[in-house]
Write an enzyme that holds these catalytic residues in place. Structure first.
Site, mmCIF file in Angstrom:
data_model
loop_
_atom_site.group_PDB
_atom_site.id
_atom_site.type_symbol
_atom_site.label_atom_id
_atom_site.label_comp_id
_atom_site.label_asym_id
_atom_site.label_seq_id
_atom_site.Cartn_x
_atom_site.Cartn_y
_atom_site.Cartn_z
ATOM 1 N N LYS A 1 0.884 -1.455 -0.143
ATOM 2 C CA LYS A 1 0.003 0.072 -0.214
ATOM 3 C C LYS A 1 1.004 1.117 -0.058
ATOM 4 O O LYS A 1 0.594 2.349 -0.653
ATOM 5 C CB LYS A 1 -0.933 0.135 1.226
ATOM 6 C CG LYS A 1 -2.019 -1.017 1.073
ATOM 7 C CD LYS A 1 -3.217 -0.646 1.980
ATOM 8 C CE LYS A 1 -4.571 -1.700 1.872
ATOM 9 N NZ LYS A 1 -5.405 -1.543 2.884
ATOM 10 N N LYS B 1 -8.374 -8.705 -7.236
ATOM 11 C CA LYS B 1 -9.545 -8.889 -6.423
ATOM 12 C C LYS B 1 -10.824 -7.746 -6.690
ATOM 13 O O LYS B 1 -10.511 -6.668 -6.863
ATOM 14 C CB LYS B 1 -9.200 -8.892 -4.993
ATOM 15 C CG LYS B 1 -10.036 -9.311 -4.024
ATOM 16 C CD LYS B 1 -9.648 -9.273 -2.305
ATOM 17 C CE LYS B 1 -9.658 -7.744 -2.022
ATOM 18 N NZ LYS B 1 -9.850 -7.542 -0.723
ATOM 19 N N LYS C 1 -14.469 -2.914 -3.309
ATOM 20 C CA LYS C 1 -15.453 -1.955 -3.196
ATOM 21 C C LYS C 1 -14.962 -0.419 -3.441
ATOM 22 O O LYS C 1 -16.013 0.378 -3.788
ATOM 23 C CB LYS C 1 -16.225 -2.126 -1.809
ATOM 24 C CG LYS C 1 -15.376 -1.835 -0.696
ATOM 25 C CD LYS C 1 -16.124 -1.752 0.640
ATOM 26 C CE LYS C 1 -15.495 -2.466 1.807
ATOM 27 N NZ LYS C 1 -14.275 -2.296 2.320
HETATM 28 N N1 AQP Z 1 -13.277 -10.088 -3.683
HETATM 29 C C1 AQP Z 1 -13.356 -10.619 -2.775
HETATM 30 N N2 AQP Z 1 -13.510 -11.987 -2.732
HETATM 31 C C2 AQP Z 1 -13.487 -12.627 -1.406
HETATM 32 N N3 AQP Z 1 -13.579 -12.014 -0.393
HETATM 33 C C3 AQP Z 1 -13.276 -10.620 -0.182
HETATM 34 N N4 AQP Z 1 -13.426 -10.069 0.727
HETATM 35 C C4 AQP Z 1 -13.459 -8.624 0.283
HETATM 36 N N5 AQP Z 1 -13.396 -8.685 -0.763
HETATM 37 C C5 AQP Z 1 -13.453 -10.006 -1.284
HETATM 38 C C6 AQP Z 1 -13.460 -10.229 2.077
HETATM 39 O O1 AQP Z 1 -14.049 -9.362 3.093
HETATM 40 C C7 AQP Z 1 -13.325 -9.138 4.153
HETATM 41 C C8 AQP Z 1 -12.796 -7.720 4.500
HETATM 42 O O2 AQP Z 1 -13.204 -6.799 3.617
HETATM 43 P P1 AQP Z 1 -12.845 -5.223 3.659
HETATM 44 O O3 AQP Z 1 -13.717 -4.522 2.882
HETATM 45 O O4 AQP Z 1 -12.685 -4.900 5.124
HETATM 46 O O5 AQP Z 1 -11.233 -5.223 3.073
HETATM 47 P P2 AQP Z 1 -10.675 -5.603 1.954
HETATM 48 O O6 AQP Z 1 -10.424 -7.147 1.640
HETATM 49 O O7 AQP Z 1 -9.649 -4.492 1.489
HETATM 50 O O8 AQP Z 1 -11.921 -5.406 0.742
HETATM 51 P P3 AQP Z 1 -11.967 -4.208 -0.371
HETATM 52 O O9 AQP Z 1 -13.374 -4.408 -0.833
HETATM 53 O O10 AQP Z 1 -10.834 -4.545 -1.349
HETATM 54 O O11 AQP Z 1 -11.891 -2.904 0.371
HETATM 55 P P4 AQP Z 1 -11.039 -1.709 -0.074
HETATM 56 O O12 AQP Z 1 -11.602 -1.478 -1.286
HETATM 57 O O13 AQP Z 1 -11.791 -0.498 0.694
HETATM 58 O O14 AQP Z 1 -9.650 -1.955 0.253
HETATM 59 C C9 AQP Z 1 -12.194 -10.154 4.311
HETATM 60 O O15 AQP Z 1 -12.557 -11.119 4.952
HETATM 61 C C10 AQP Z 1 -12.013 -10.520 2.824
HETATM 62 O O16 AQP Z 1 -11.367 -11.543 2.756
#
Ligand code: AQP
Length: 336
Positions: A119, A201, A204
């Site tokens: 990051k 991945k 959001k």
């Molecule tokens: N695409 C995905 N496939 C499977 N699992 C996912 N998780 C998130 N995206 C996927 C699971 O959601 C939990 C944590 O989500 P988070 O939003 O706190 O963090 P993140 O993994 O960083 O999700 P984003 O959507 O990518 O967030 P941003 O965009 O804000 O950085 C975990 O259990 C993760 O495995």
């Protein structure tokens, strides 16, 4: 109370940052499992707003997203009667324990974290101390509730290892205080990839909305996004992980219908991508629809949501306060 209800279940904790609308990836990789875990664990599920601000958030958006996330947790099966559902910042013990644990964490331990390295390399301007010490906050989240287990994906394993190290360090320095948490690898769960770049991945916070199926998307929007999803060269519907685009769509179809990969391959033998994408679109839309409807209903009832979250914070706060008071006493802080 029945005999079963008397048996103490192992404690589990997990959370999601309210940095955007939840996606079908969150359902596949987190919420679906969380809902099932309620049968076997005492579950603490938090909306991780403290973690969210390691990246800059607009205050009004953060407020909205926090409530959106809570409503989506419930729509996806988290039952506030059975689980403790709360907002992280409502339990000040998270930040209080973070300070104590920060003073036991080496700079080297945090700078070795691959997620921090990734990051910080991506955007040097926005590197802040919070991003650096984020794993210490995560350790506090887990250790406050004496969690036996934490559901982790590959990207969080290193952070959980630090939580274990810090628990052992504190226990050895003073006396046994924290349970040392184990990783919990859920039996089911899938990683959902971006529809436009299936090597990434689904996230959001992706700027390209066509890459993401939000759990609030309407049937038509979902069908269109899947129709436009990037697929690989070739025309076979085969679950080959190297063909990332089609593999992702097969995973989505599997998630939405419960059919196995083998069943899906047989069903679409000799059929083209067009027909397959239409079937995936229909299946995913049908799968998301009831969740979206429940979400919309809940989201219109602010009063109920707030009551649920206040009750959750009280319950979480009671457990957290017990742990923190032990920690403060052992550290040498006076209490009168
Ligand atoms: N695409 C995905 N496939 C499977 N699992 C996912 N998780 C998130 N995206 C996927 C699971 O959601 C939990 C944590 O989500 P988070 O939003 O706190 O963090 P993140 O993994 O960083 O999700 P984003 O959507 O990518 O967030 P941003 O965009 O804000 O950085 C975990 O259990 C993760 O495995």
């Amino acid at each position: 109370m029945t005999e079963n209800e008397n048996i103490k279940k192992p404690v589990i904790l997990s959370g999601i940052t309210p940095t955007g609308i939840l996606t079908i990836g969150h359902l596949a990789g987190a919420l679906k499992n969380w809902s099932q875990m309620q049968n076997d664990f005492d579950c603490y599920y938090m909306i991780a707003d403290l973690h969210a601000i390691t990246a800059r958030q607009k205050p009004a958006d953060l407020r909205l997203r926090t409530l959106d996330t809570a409503a989506m947790f419930i729509a996806c099966g988290i039952d506030p009667e059975r689980s403790v559902l709360f907002i992280q910042s409502h339990v000040p013990e998270h930040t209080q324990l973070t300070w104590v644990l920060s003073c036991l964490t080496g700079m080297g331990e945090c700078s070795r974290m691959t997620q921090f390295k990734d990051k910080s390399q991506k955007s040097e301007e926005s590197v802040n101390v919070g991003l650096f010490s984020y794993p210490v906050l995560m350790a506090s989240d887990i250790l406050l509730y004496q969690a036996d287990a934490v559901p982790v994906g590959e990207d969080q394993k290193q952070h959980l290892e630090l939580s274990r190290d810090l628990a052992n360090r504190f226990n050895n320095l003073y006396s046994p205080t924290f349970k040392v948490p184990e990783p919990y690898i859920p039996k089911i769960g899938a990683r959902i990839m971006s529809l436009q770049d299936p090597s990434k991945k689904m996230s959001k916070s992706d700027d390209n909305q066509s890459s993401v199926i939000y759990l609030t998307d309407t049937d038509e929007v979902i069908k269109n996004k899947i129709k436009r999803a990037v697929t690989d060269s070739g025309s076979d519907i085969k679950a080959n992980p190297e063909k990332q685009g089609i593999y992702n769509l097969i995973t989505l179809y599997h998630l939405s219908t419960g059919k196995s990969f083998e069943e899906i391959e047989i069903e679409f033998e000799g059929k083209g991508y067009g027909e397959f994408k239409a079937a995936v679109g229909n299946a995913v839309a049908g799968f998301i629809r009831p969740l979206r409807e429940k979400y919309e209903q809940l989201r219109h009832d602010d009063k109920l949501l707030k009551e649920i979250l206040m009750t959750g914070a009280e319950k979480a706060g009671r457990t957290a306060a017990k742990t923190l008071s032990k920690v403060y006493k052992k550290t040498g802080f006076l209490s009168f």
